[in-house]
Scaffold this active site. Sequence first.
Site, mmCIF file in Angstrom:
data_model
loop_
_atom_site.group_PDB
_atom_site.id
_atom_site.type_symbol
_atom_site.label_atom_id
_atom_site.label_comp_id
_atom_site.label_asym_id
_atom_site.label_seq_id
_atom_site.Cartn_x
_atom_site.Cartn_y
_atom_site.Cartn_z
ATOM 1 N N ASN A 4 0.810 -1.219 0.000
ATOM 2 C CA ASN A 4 0.000 0.000 0.000
ATOM 3 C C ASN A 4 0.847 1.273 0.000
ATOM 4 O OD1 ASN A 4 0.457 -1.287 2.584
ATOM 5 N ND2 ASN A 4 -0.600 0.433 3.531
ATOM 6 N N GLN A 31 -4.703 -3.843 -2.354
ATOM 7 C CA GLN A 31 -4.246 -2.784 -3.271
ATOM 8 C C GLN A 31 -4.051 -3.295 -4.693
ATOM 9 O OE1 GLN A 31 -4.273 0.294 -2.545
ATOM 10 N NE2 GLN A 31 -4.190 0.398 -0.302
ATOM 11 N N GLY A 64 -13.739 -2.789 -0.673
ATOM 12 C CA GLY A 64 -14.513 -1.951 -1.582
ATOM 13 C C GLY A 64 -13.986 -0.532 -1.714
ATOM 14 N N CYS A 81 -3.761 4.560 7.309
ATOM 15 C CA CYS A 81 -4.512 3.818 8.329
ATOM 16 C C CYS A 81 -3.888 3.973 9.712
ATOM 17 C CB CYS A 81 -4.584 2.344 7.967
ATOM 18 S SG CYS A 81 -5.247 2.087 6.331
HETATM 19 C C1 LIG Z 1 -2.805 -3.581 1.893
HETATM 20 C C2 LIG Z 1 -3.954 -3.295 2.804
HETATM 21 N N1 LIG Z 1 -4.468 -4.264 3.572
HETATM 22 C C3 LIG Z 1 -5.503 -4.052 4.399
HETATM 23 C C4 LIG Z 1 -6.085 -2.818 4.517
HETATM 24 C C5 LIG Z 1 -7.270 -2.624 5.419
HETATM 25 O O1 LIG Z 1 -8.417 -2.505 4.615
HETATM 26 P P1 LIG Z 1 -9.834 -1.987 5.179
HETATM 27 O O2 LIG Z 1 -9.741 -0.514 5.246
HETATM 28 O O3 LIG Z 1 -10.810 -2.471 4.136
HETATM 29 O O4 LIG Z 1 -10.056 -2.647 6.483
HETATM 30 C C6 LIG Z 1 -5.572 -1.755 3.757
HETATM 31 C C7 LIG Z 1 -6.107 -0.377 3.928
HETATM 32 O O5 LIG Z 1 -5.381 0.590 3.882
HETATM 33 C C8 LIG Z 1 -4.495 -2.000 2.879
HETATM 34 O O6 LIG Z 1 -3.978 -1.027 2.121
#
Ligand SMILES: Cc1ncc(COP(=O)(O)O)c(C=O)c1O
Length: 387
Positions: A162, A190, A211, A333
């Site tokens: 990501n 991603q 999504g 995140c």
């Molecule tokens: C590579 C990756 N895995 C997992 C997630 C988590 O996804 P979600 O926001 O749908 O919980 C993200 C979100 O940034 C991500 O980029």
Amino acid sequence: MFWKKFNLNKQYNILYLDYNATTPIDPRVLDAMLPFLKENFANPSSTHYFGSNINESVKTARIQVANLIGADETEIIFTSGSTEAINIAIKGVAENYINKGKHIITVSTEHKAVLDTCKYLETKGYEITYLPVQKNGLINLNELNKSLRSDTILVSVMYVNNETGVIQPIKEISALTHEIGALFMADATQAVGKIEIDVDDFGIDILCLSGHKMYAPKGIGALYVKKGIRLPAYTHGGGHENGLRSGTLNVPSIVALGKACEIAEQEMQQDAERIVSLRNELENELLKIPETFVNGSIENRIYNVSNICFKGCDANVMIGRMKNVAVSNGSACTSAVIEPSHVLAAMGLSDDYAFASLRFSLGKFNTKEEIKSVVEILKTELEFMNS
Ligand SMILES: Cc1ncc(COP(=O)(O)O)c(C=O)c1O
């Protein structure tokens, strides 16, 4: 050209280059979901006419998701997103395959959803190997081979990173994993909707997607679990989603995810061609600035990301100053925590360089004009900061 009709900068005065954090909803996806927030409100589990109709729409969405990744619709579990899908999968494999062993392999540059789930399992007596990455962000396959053991139950590797966009060699990883009879899981959050994925061809046993990374709303995602793999119930109740995730289905968002997958299948290729030329234009311009370099492999990288280190700059301050520009430092995140990105640190970048790095992630609504504006704004800001 659909993308021309939806210009975020013209509509909302926002120069949005943060598509890996989240994407705007494609207007066609919004149109598809709206009736399910209004007249099509029935519960898909209800046996009356209205319920059966809604159930048909859920079925269509499940097929649309499955088609995008080469799966069968019976192998798709709807979740609230990738984080939940990852939790269901990793904890589920740990519980159900305990008789084979308690060893799991993952990578130090995974998303926190994987890393923190693995850390939790360590407190329950599981042993986790966190594979290091090379300077370019790629794992060393020999290192993986050496780490595989007879008691390894799962290898979990992200397909596309990501933060850097680095693409791991999934086919080779799954082949090595299967040699010792372990399961292979790919966090494809991603990747899905951006590049081709065929779960059978790639040897993927478990996969998650989200999504809001592919022009559908937040709060919806999916877990692919290959036929024959047993996982325990994550939530108990009415036995929805193959008994894994009980709870009344989030129909509007499920329909939206299905539509987003259908659009991606049809338009991914043409979107990729446009986006890569915009990304390259942005990158070429920014690399003209003295003392800049790209973080991560250039060759094994997805087309929409450029993670650039601007030596001597404070990425946090830059982001705060550029009021109508949305770019990211590290992973959005975890951005509430001001720490150097664990991904860049694992690639051997010093804290200073990590704090000086910005992630640009482009998407299908970006335009040439937006790229030009962002380059100009960045150059002005850098000059100001260095003056
Ligand atoms: C590579 C990756 N895995 C997992 C997630 C988590 O996804 P979600 O926001 O749908 O919980 C993200 C979100 O940034 C991500 O980029």
